[in-house]
Design a protein around this motif. Structure first.
Motif, PDB file in Angstrom:
ATOM      1  N   ARG A  28       0.841  -1.216   0.000  1.00 30.82           N
ATOM      2  CA  ARG A  28       0.000   0.000   0.000  1.00 30.82           C
ATOM      3  C   ARG A  28       0.868   1.256   0.000  1.00 30.82           C
ATOM      4  NH1 ARG A  28      -3.919  -0.811   4.888  1.00 30.82           N
ATOM      5  NH2 ARG A  28      -2.075  -1.852   5.598  1.00 30.82           N
ATOM      6  N   ASP A  29       1.950   1.251   0.779  1.00 30.68           N
ATOM      7  CA  ASP A  29       2.849   2.410   0.809  1.00 30.68           C
ATOM      8  C   ASP A  29       3.531   2.622  -0.552  1.00 30.68           C
ATOM      9  OD1 ASP A  29       2.192   2.829   3.433  1.00 30.68           O
ATOM     10  OD2 ASP A  29       3.949   1.776   4.237  1.00 30.68           O
ATOM     11  N   GLU A  30       3.921   1.523  -1.154  1.00 31.50           N
ATOM     12  CA  GLU A  30       4.552   1.616  -2.476  1.00 31.50           C
ATOM     13  C   GLU A  30       3.561   2.172  -3.511  1.00 31.50           C
ATOM     14  OE1 GLU A  30       6.994  -1.304  -5.553  1.00 31.50           O
ATOM     15  OE2 GLU A  30       6.370  -2.089  -3.592  1.00 31.50           O
ATOM     16  N   LEU A  31       2.296   1.737  -3.439  1.00 28.23           N
ATOM     17  CA  LEU A  31       1.259   2.236  -4.347  1.00 28.23           C
ATOM     18  C   LEU A  31       1.003   3.718  -4.101  1.00 28.23           C
ATOM     19  CD1 LEU A  31      -0.884   1.675  -6.536  1.00 28.23           C
ATOM     20  CD2 LEU A  31      -2.445   1.017  -4.722  1.00 28.23           C
ATOM     21  N   ARG A  32       0.927   4.144  -2.843  1.00 33.21           N
ATOM     22  CA  ARG A  32       0.704   5.564  -2.534  1.00 33.21           C
ATOM     23  C   ARG A  32       1.883   6.420  -3.009  1.00 33.21           C
ATOM     24  NH1 ARG A  32      -1.531   3.741   2.915  1.00 33.21           N
ATOM     25  NH2 ARG A  32      -3.766   3.620   2.485  1.00 33.21           N
ATOM     26  N   ALA A  33       3.102   5.898  -2.854  1.00 37.39           N
ATOM     27  CA  ALA A  33       4.291   6.629  -3.301  1.00 37.39           C
ATOM     28  C   ALA A  33       4.270   6.780  -4.833  1.00 37.39           C
ATOM     29  CB  ALA A  33       5.557   5.909  -2.861  1.00 37.39           C
ATOM     30  N   ALA A  34       3.834   5.724  -5.523  1.00 39.44           N
ATOM     31  CA  ALA A  34       3.755   5.795  -6.993  1.00 39.44           C
ATOM     32  C   ALA A  34       2.688   6.796  -7.417  1.00 39.44           C
ATOM     33  CB  ALA A  34       3.460   4.418  -7.570  1.00 39.44           C
ATOM     34  N   LEU A  35       1.558   6.823  -6.705  1.00 34.34           N
ATOM     35  CA  LEU A  35       0.480   7.764  -7.046  1.00 34.34           C
ATOM     36  C   LEU A  35       0.890   9.199  -6.729  1.00 34.34           C
ATOM     37  CD1 LEU A  35      -2.670   5.798  -5.832  1.00 34.34           C
ATOM     38  CD2 LEU A  35      -1.950   6.218  -8.185  1.00 34.34           C
ATOM     39  N   ALA A  36       1.753   9.390  -5.748  1.00 37.03           N
ATOM     40  CA  ALA A  36       2.191  10.731  -5.385  1.00 37.03           C
ATOM     41  C   ALA A  36       3.318  11.228  -6.310  1.00 37.03           C
ATOM     42  CB  ALA A  36       2.668  10.747  -3.932  1.00 37.03           C
ATOM     43  N   SER A  37       3.906  10.323  -7.078  1.00 31.01           N
ATOM     44  CA  SER A  37       5.014  10.730  -7.959  1.00 31.01           C
ATOM     45  C   SER A  37       4.492  11.589  -9.110  1.00 31.01           C
ATOM     46  CB  SER A  37       5.728   9.490  -8.515  1.00 31.01           C
ATOM     47  OG  SER A  37       4.856   8.820  -9.416  1.00 31.01           O
ATOM     48  N   GLU A  38       5.431  12.174  -9.844  1.00 28.31           N
ATOM     49  CA  GLU A  38       5.070  13.048 -10.966  1.00 28.31           C
ATOM     50  C   GLU A  38       4.368  12.233 -12.054  1.00 28.31           C
ATOM     51  OE1 GLU A  38       7.330  15.600 -14.407  1.00 28.31           O
ATOM     52  OE2 GLU A  38       8.348  15.251 -12.513  1.00 28.31           O
ATOM     53  N   GLY A  39       3.173  12.661 -12.428  1.00 26.27           N
ATOM     54  CA  GLY A  39       2.397  11.979 -13.463  1.00 26.27           C
ATOM     55  C   GLY A  39       1.593  10.812 -12.946  1.00 26.27           C
ATOM     56  N   SER A  40       1.694  10.498 -11.686  1.00 24.89           N
ATOM     57  CA  SER A  40       0.982   9.363 -11.069  1.00 24.89           C
ATOM     58  C   SER A  40       1.190   8.087 -11.870  1.00 24.89           C
ATOM     59  CB  SER A  40      -0.509   9.663 -10.963  1.00 24.89           C
ATOM     60  OG  SER A  40      -0.733  10.798 -10.173  1.00 24.89           O
ATOM     61  N   LEU A  41       2.449   7.773 -12.136  1.00 23.06           N
ATOM     62  CA  LEU A  41       2.771   6.584 -12.919  1.00 23.06           C
ATOM     63  C   LEU A  41       2.970   5.390 -12.007  1.00 23.06           C
ATOM     64  CD1 LEU A  41       5.261   8.110 -15.501  1.00 23.06           C
ATOM     65  CD2 LEU A  41       2.835   7.654 -15.788  1.00 23.06           C
ATOM     66  N   VAL A  42       2.213   4.337 -12.285  1.00 28.11           N
ATOM     67  CA  VAL A  42       2.301   3.103 -11.511  1.00 28.11           C
ATOM     68  C   VAL A  42       2.956   2.069 -12.413  1.00 28.11           C
ATOM     69  CG1 VAL A  42       1.014   1.328 -10.264  1.00 28.11           C
ATOM     70  CG2 VAL A  42       0.188   3.693 -10.278  1.00 28.11           C
ATOM     71  N   PRO A  43       4.128   1.536 -12.035  1.00 31.62           N
ATOM     72  CA  PRO A  43       4.800   0.565 -12.892  1.00 31.62           C
ATOM     73  C   PRO A  43       4.040  -0.754 -12.982  1.00 31.62           C
ATOM     74  CG  PRO A  43       6.137   1.105 -10.961  1.00 31.62           C
ATOM     75  CD  PRO A  43       4.887   1.883 -10.865  1.00 31.62           C
ATOM     76  N   PHE A  44       4.261  -1.456 -14.088  1.00 34.12           N
ATOM     77  CA  PHE A  44       3.581  -2.734 -14.292  1.00 34.12           C
ATOM     78  C   PHE A  44       3.962  -3.745 -13.221  1.00 34.12           C
ATOM     79  CE2 PHE A  44       3.006  -2.167 -19.167  1.00 34.12           C
ATOM     80  CZ  PHE A  44       1.898  -1.374 -18.942  1.00 34.12           C
ATOM     81  N   SER A  45       5.193  -3.695 -12.753  1.00 41.02           N
ATOM     82  CA  SER A  45       5.623  -4.649 -11.713  1.00 41.02           C
ATOM     83  C   SER A  45       4.801  -4.462 -10.442  1.00 41.02           C
ATOM     84  CB  SER A  45       7.113  -4.474 -11.411  1.00 41.02           C
ATOM     85  OG  SER A  45       7.369  -3.133 -10.987  1.00 41.02           O
ATOM     86  N   LEU A  46       4.498  -3.208 -10.075  1.00 43.02           N
ATOM     87  CA  LEU A  46       3.662  -2.944  -8.900  1.00 43.02           C
ATOM     88  C   LEU A  46       2.235  -3.436  -9.134  1.00 43.02           C
ATOM     89  CD1 LEU A  46       3.328  -1.681  -6.088  1.00 43.02           C
ATOM     90  CD2 LEU A  46       2.898   0.505  -7.220  1.00 43.02           C
ATOM     91  N   LEU A  47       1.755  -3.282 -10.368  1.00 42.26           N
ATOM     92  CA  LEU A  47       0.400  -3.774 -10.686  1.00 42.26           C
ATOM     93  C   LEU A  47       0.329  -5.301 -10.597  1.00 42.26           C
ATOM     94  CD1 LEU A  47      -0.638  -1.476 -13.682  1.00 42.26           C
ATOM     95  CD2 LEU A  47      -1.467  -1.394 -11.337  1.00 42.26           C
ATOM     96  N   ARG A  48       1.412  -5.984 -11.028  1.00 43.89           N
ATOM     97  CA  ARG A  48       1.439  -7.439 -10.906  1.00 43.89           C
ATOM     98  C   ARG A  48       1.395  -7.857  -9.434  1.00 43.89           C
ATOM     99  NH1 ARG A  48       5.709  -6.956 -14.620  1.00 43.89           N
ATOM    100  NH2 ARG A  48       4.924  -7.185 -16.738  1.00 43.89           N
ATOM    101  N   SER A  49       2.168  -7.146  -8.608  1.00 48.88           N
ATOM    102  CA  SER A  49       2.173  -7.450  -7.169  1.00 48.88           C
ATOM    103  C   SER A  49       0.806  -7.169  -6.562  1.00 48.88           C
ATOM    104  CB  SER A  49       3.221  -6.612  -6.440  1.00 48.88           C
ATOM    105  OG  SER A  49       4.482  -6.826  -6.987  1.00 48.88           O
ATOM    106  N   LEU A  50       0.185  -6.072  -6.977  1.00 54.31           N
ATOM    107  CA  LEU A  50      -1.151  -5.711  -6.486  1.00 54.31           C
ATOM    108  C   LEU A  50      -2.156  -6.777  -6.893  1.00 54.31           C
ATOM    109  CD1 LEU A  50      -2.985  -3.560  -5.142  1.00 54.31           C
ATOM    110  CD2 LEU A  50      -3.220  -2.518  -7.401  1.00 54.31           C
ATOM    111  N   HIS A  51      -2.068  -7.258  -8.119  1.00 56.26           N
ATOM    112  CA  HIS A  51      -2.995  -8.276  -8.607  1.00 56.26           C
ATOM    113  C   HIS A  51      -2.831  -9.573  -7.790  1.00 56.26           C
ATOM    114  CE1 HIS A  51      -5.359 -10.714 -11.316  1.00 56.26           C
ATOM    115  NE2 HIS A  51      -4.318 -11.500 -11.566  1.00 56.26           N
TER     116      HIS A  51
END
Length: 193
Positions: A28-51
């Motif tokens: 969850r912290d990694e996802l929030r950090a990605a959403l707070a980054s410039e452009g709100s870019l979430v890497p595919f690797s994080l999406l795989r982990s989330l899935h």
């Protein structure tokens, strides 16, 4: 090649709300950090982990539902600088091809301007010459038919009126036959004119 997703409003709401509380805190912290980054870019690797975490937690949320309104981020491909030698060579080739095309297009313009008019004049002279010869041939044939008939029938008719009348009839028949032959010849040559 795409390697991240620009987060949509649905994924933001889920990350800020309580829908993802069943997931591990680090994810969850990694996802929030990605959403707070410039452009709100979430890497595919994080999406795989989330899935995988959603599936392991038995959550009713599905990844495709969370990604509603999100867009795939396509990074700009850096354009490598062009080799100046190659650019100069391409410019020379383009100029040469343009000159060849120009010469091909204008090759006949100067030659036909003088020769074209002379050639056209020669063609017209030949056409007029053919018409004059045809008319001369027609008149010569009719006059010859008239003379031959007038002189040849002298033994049969002593009167001049009868000889002239018979010569006119024969000359008319020969003239009509000659006209028929000319018309047939012109119809046959119509495609050549």
């Amino acid at each position: 090649m795409a390697s991240a997703v620009r987060a949509g409003s649905r994924l933001r709401r889920a990350a800020e709300g309580r829908e993802l509380e069943a997931l591990p805190q680090g994810l969850r912290d990694e996802l929030r950090a990605a959403l707070a980054s410039e452009g709100s870019l979430v890497p595919f690797s994080l999406l795989r982990s989330l899935h995988a975490a959603l599936r392991d937690a038995g959550s009713p949320l599905r990844l495709h539902e969370l990604l509603e309104g999100s867009e795939i981020h396509l990074p700009e491909v850096p354009v490598p600088p062009r080799n100046p030698e190659l650019v100069a060579r391409l410019e020379r080739i383009k100029a040469r091809l343009a000159n060849e095309e120009y010469r091909r297009m204008t090759r006949d313009v100067t030659g036909r301007e003088t020769n074209g008019s002379l050639a056209e004049f020669g063609r017209q002279v030949r056409s007029v010459q053919a018409v004059v010869i045809t008319i001369f041939n027609f008149l010569l044939t009719v006059v010859a038919a008239f003379a031959c008939t007038y002189l040849g029938i002298q033994c049969v008719f002593a009167e001049t009126a009868a000889r002239v009348l018979s010569a006119v009839i024969v000359a008319s028949v020969v003239g009509l036959a000659e006209l028929y032959v000319m018309v047939r010849t012109l119809e046959g040559n119509r495609g050549k004119l």
